[in-house]
Write a protein that holds these residues in place. Structure first.
Motif, PDB file in Angstrom:
ATOM      1  N   TRP A 157      58.380  53.085  15.055  1.00  0.00           N
ATOM      2  CA  TRP A 157      57.011  52.852  15.505  1.00  0.00           C
ATOM      3  C   TRP A 157      56.992  51.781  16.581  1.00  0.00           C
ATOM      4  O   TRP A 157      57.676  50.781  16.508  1.00  0.00           O
TER       5      TRP A 157
ATOM      6  N   CYS B 223      51.726  49.094  18.891  1.00  0.00           N
ATOM      7  CA  CYS B 223      50.804  49.365  17.785  1.00  0.00           C
ATOM      8  C   CYS B 223      50.984  48.361  16.648  1.00  0.00           C
ATOM      9  O   CYS B 223      50.014  47.802  16.148  1.00  0.00           O
TER      10      CYS B 223
ATOM     11  N   CYS C 287      42.771  52.805  15.733  1.00  0.00           N
ATOM     12  CA  CYS C 287      43.935  53.445  15.108  1.00  0.00           C
ATOM     13  C   CYS C 287      43.513  54.270  13.891  1.00  0.00           C
ATOM     14  O   CYS C 287      43.952  55.408  13.707  1.00  0.00           O
TER      15      CYS C 287
ATOM     16  N   ASP D  27      48.916  60.636  19.729  1.00  0.00           N
ATOM     17  CA  ASP D  27      49.580  60.911  18.460  1.00  0.00           C
ATOM     18  C   ASP D  27      49.434  62.404  18.163  1.00  0.00           C
ATOM     19  O   ASP D  27      48.426  63.036  18.507  1.00  0.00           O
TER      20      ASP D  27
ATOM     21  N   GLN E 236      52.495  57.644  19.337  1.00  0.00           N
ATOM     22  CA  GLN E 236      52.571  56.379  20.046  1.00  0.00           C
ATOM     23  C   GLN E 236      53.345  56.578  21.356  1.00  0.00           C
ATOM     24  O   GLN E 236      54.324  55.898  21.645  1.00  0.00           O
TER      25      GLN E 236
END
Length: 663
Positions: free
Chosen positions: A52, A56, A70, A97, A116
């Motif tokens: 990830w 973010c 989000c 996404d 992302q």
């Protein structure tokens, strides 16, 4: 099985697919594409997560408004995947996404996420404005945005389709295997009803046991005894198991007891009891990391233990590796970094005692560095041992550059001269791995001792190799840092302070005297007729003369004094807390030492050389460093003009005359 609906109700994605293997596949996918990914079960449990983005995790999730964006993006994705199609979401924070369900025979078993990412180069003006709006550190935030992968949507579609096809193929294959297994089990039960459940479970590769409602342990299979070492006679009831498997009373009270209570509470509800990941102490004192699953079958509490020790240790090792690199990056002392590596290895094998020995500058002797659990008298005794082909495990490993395994110190020829020393320390086996630099140079050794004779397993070999590699990175990094520092502050030829470092230290010393008082003197010295030496014997001999001069300076001067090479054959000396009379005495002693020195050349010619000196003293004045050095330089000029090989004290600037050319 009766039908596929029973299959889907009974099996989730993790039952059908080897999750660690699938996790490795997704990790390889992330490394190959740079696209973060994740897999979520139908119950909403995050099964796998790889890569990830920091934009973010470190920024978007930290601000209430951006975090809300989000959540809205995630909810939109989840809602749209209920239709069973591949879908994407453009988060208000500026990233894309994607998600799609994994469907087996019409039933969802998981949801795959990619995300992302961007489809085109980021609009830095947008993200800069977003940084201001949400209060992010602009530089760090834009740097994190710059690392986000840019992938065309058509490529995302193809990659997602590829991953889903693979996941569904693996899940279908797993379901087929489970059906085949159950079919064969049913046939076996029909044909051989005389076979007892214990016989079936004894053939299982998973550790299994069951107890009755009152806590009496009625059965453990062969795998259980093989994994943990306990037999049914060792474990009359659950209380006995918990005391031996989890000897830490605080851990039993804080973790095991609440988990056991939750299992009992959920019995009547029909809900799946929670899985527990724990470290189990085996009968021989070793530790295994397991996942514990509990199911109620009638009034029996059926428990199976999945051994994840190798994966767990690998994760710990990776964390240790990252932590060590962090220590290196933050400039932690080498001894602390090596101690952290030793602690990691000893935590994986609690019976081991580890040491790190480093080769000296000559590459001939091992010096003790880190050995926290070996007796101090023992490490002192081996400190400075000369390496050789049969000098213990570590001495031989450093000499040969290869791993040395000694399974019994008392009988091995390599330990003939040190066996008694090892016996007093209670050491019976020693395995040593050379620590080798990226250029193939032996830097030292990583040794693992045991108190009982024995040879290393494959895991032990991997462990010692991992430790030596980490130690090599730390040592090489430290030496590189020291080399760079030396180049920045010291003259490459003589090893003395260079001009920049000398002036910096001189300014510090002058400031100290001005604040606290005291004396300070400076000596300027210059080799006489140095050009003649270079012209007559060559620059190589001239360099040797300069190095000899540096050697004589260090021999005569105090540790608190500082000598620097200011120019080609020009040197300066800083004498803290030294008045004029003492400074002149030091200069004269050094002049005489240089005059008396004889330096043979490779051609058999002996060279004698001299130097001239100028001395200046602060003597309570408030003057700049340049003034003090200029005064010493003027005195040096007077010494040169007066015949050389002399010491002269500074005179006032008005009477000093003008500087001339030196020889």
């Amino acid at each position: 099985m009766a039908d596929k609906d029973v299959d889907q109700a009974r099996y989730g994605f993790s039952d059908l697919v080897d999750l660690p293997a699938f996790e490795r596949m997704l990790e390889h996918f992330y490394r190959a594409t740079g696209i973060a990914n994740g897999l979520v079960s139908e119950e909403g449990e995050l099964l796998i997560q790889s890569g990830w983005e920091s934009a973010c995790t470190l920024f978007h999730r930290m601000s209430p408004e951006s975090a809300s964006n989000c959540r809205e993006s995630n909810l939109e994705l989840i809602a749209r995947t209920r239709t069973g199609v591949f879908c994407g979401s453009h988060c208000s924070n500026g990233l894309f996404d994607y998600a799609t369900p994994v469907v087996i025979e019409g039933q969802r078993v998981a949801t795959l996420f990619l995300g992302q990412l961007l489809h085109e180069s980021p609009d830095m003006a947008f993200f800069k404005e977003q940084a201001h709006r949400f209060g992010f550190d602009e530089t760090a935030y834009l740097a994190s945005i710059a690392h986000i992968p840019v992938v065309e949507k058509v490529r995302v579609d193809a990659l997602m389709a590829c991953l889903v096809d693979m996941a569904e193929m693996l899940a279908k294959s797993g379901l087929a295997r489970l059906r085949q297994r159950d079919m064969e089990r049913d046939l076996s039960r029909q044909r051989k009803r005389q076979i007892q459940l214990e016989d079936i479970l004894d053939s299982s590769p998973v550790a299994i046991g069951w107890s009755n409602a009152s806590g009496k342990i009625e059965y453990i299979n062969r795998c259980f005894s093989s994994l943990f070492g306990y037999t049914l006679d060792d474990l009359p009831d659950l209380a006995s198991w918990y005391r031996q498997a989890y000897p830490d009373a605080h851990y039993r009270e804080a973790v095991i007891k609440p988990w056991f209570s939750e299992i009992s509470r959920l019995r009547s509800s029909g809900l799946t009891p929670p899985t527990l990941e724990a470290s189990v102490t085996c009968k021989d004192g070793s530790t295994r990391r397991v996942m514990i699953h509990v199911r109620w079958v009638g009034d029996k509490r059926l428990v199976n233990f999945s051994d994840i020790t190798a994966h767990w240790q690998s994760e710990k090792r990776n964390l240790a590796h990252d932590a060590m690199l962090g220590m290196v990056a933050n400039g932690a002392p080498l001894s602390e970094i090596l101690a952290a590596i030793v602690r990691q290895v000893q935590s994986e094998d609690e019976d081991s005692l580890c040491s790190v020995l480093l080769l000296d500058d000559e590459g001939r002797h091992l010096r003790r560095c880190v050995a926290p659990d070996l007796p101090d008298w023992y490490t002192r005794a081996i400190d400075g041992v000369e390496i050789g082909p049969t000098v213990g495990s570590c001495g031989a490993a450093a000499y040969s550059g290869e791993r040395v395994i000694v399974d019994d110190i008392t009988t091995h020829e390599f330990w003939r001269d040190h066996a008694e020393l090892a016996r007093q320390a209670g050491l019976r086996a020693c395995w040593s791995e050379p620590i080798i630099s990226s250029r193939g140079q032996v830097l030292g050794t990583f040794g693992i001792y045991h108190r009982e004779p024995g040879e290393p397993s494959a895991e032990d070999i991997e462990r010692i190799g991992f430790a030596a590699n980490l130690a090599g990175i730390a040592i090489e990094n430290r030496r590189t840092y020291e080399e760079l520092e030396s180049r920045a502050y010291y003259d490459y030829l003589t090893g003395l302070a260079n001009r920049r470092f000398f002036f910096m230290q001189a300014e510090n010393e002058l400031a100290r005297v001005e604040r606290y008082g005291g004396e300070l003197s400076v000596i300027m010295l210059d080799l006489d007729h140095f050009k003649r030496i270079n012209d007559s014997y060559g620059h190589k001999v001239g360099d040797t003369v300069l190095k000899k001069l540096a050697e004589l300076c260090l021999k005569v001067l105090r540790e608190v004094d500082m000598v620097g090479r200011i120019g080609g054959e020009e040197f300066a000396i800083l004498l803290p807390q030294t008045d004029k009379a003492r400074a002149l005495e030091v200069a004269e002693r050094l002049r005489q030492s240089i005059t008396d020195a004889r330096m043979p050349t490779v051609k058999g010619v002996t060279i004698q050389f001299t130097a001239s000196f100028g001395v200046s003293t602060l003597a309570g004045r408030a003057v700049a460093l340049d003034t003090l050095l200029n005064e010493a330089d003027q005195a040096l000029y007077i010494a040169k003009r007066g015949g050389r090989n002399r010491v002269e004290a500074a005179v006032t600037p008005a009477a000093s005359g003008s500087a001339g050319k030196r020889a």
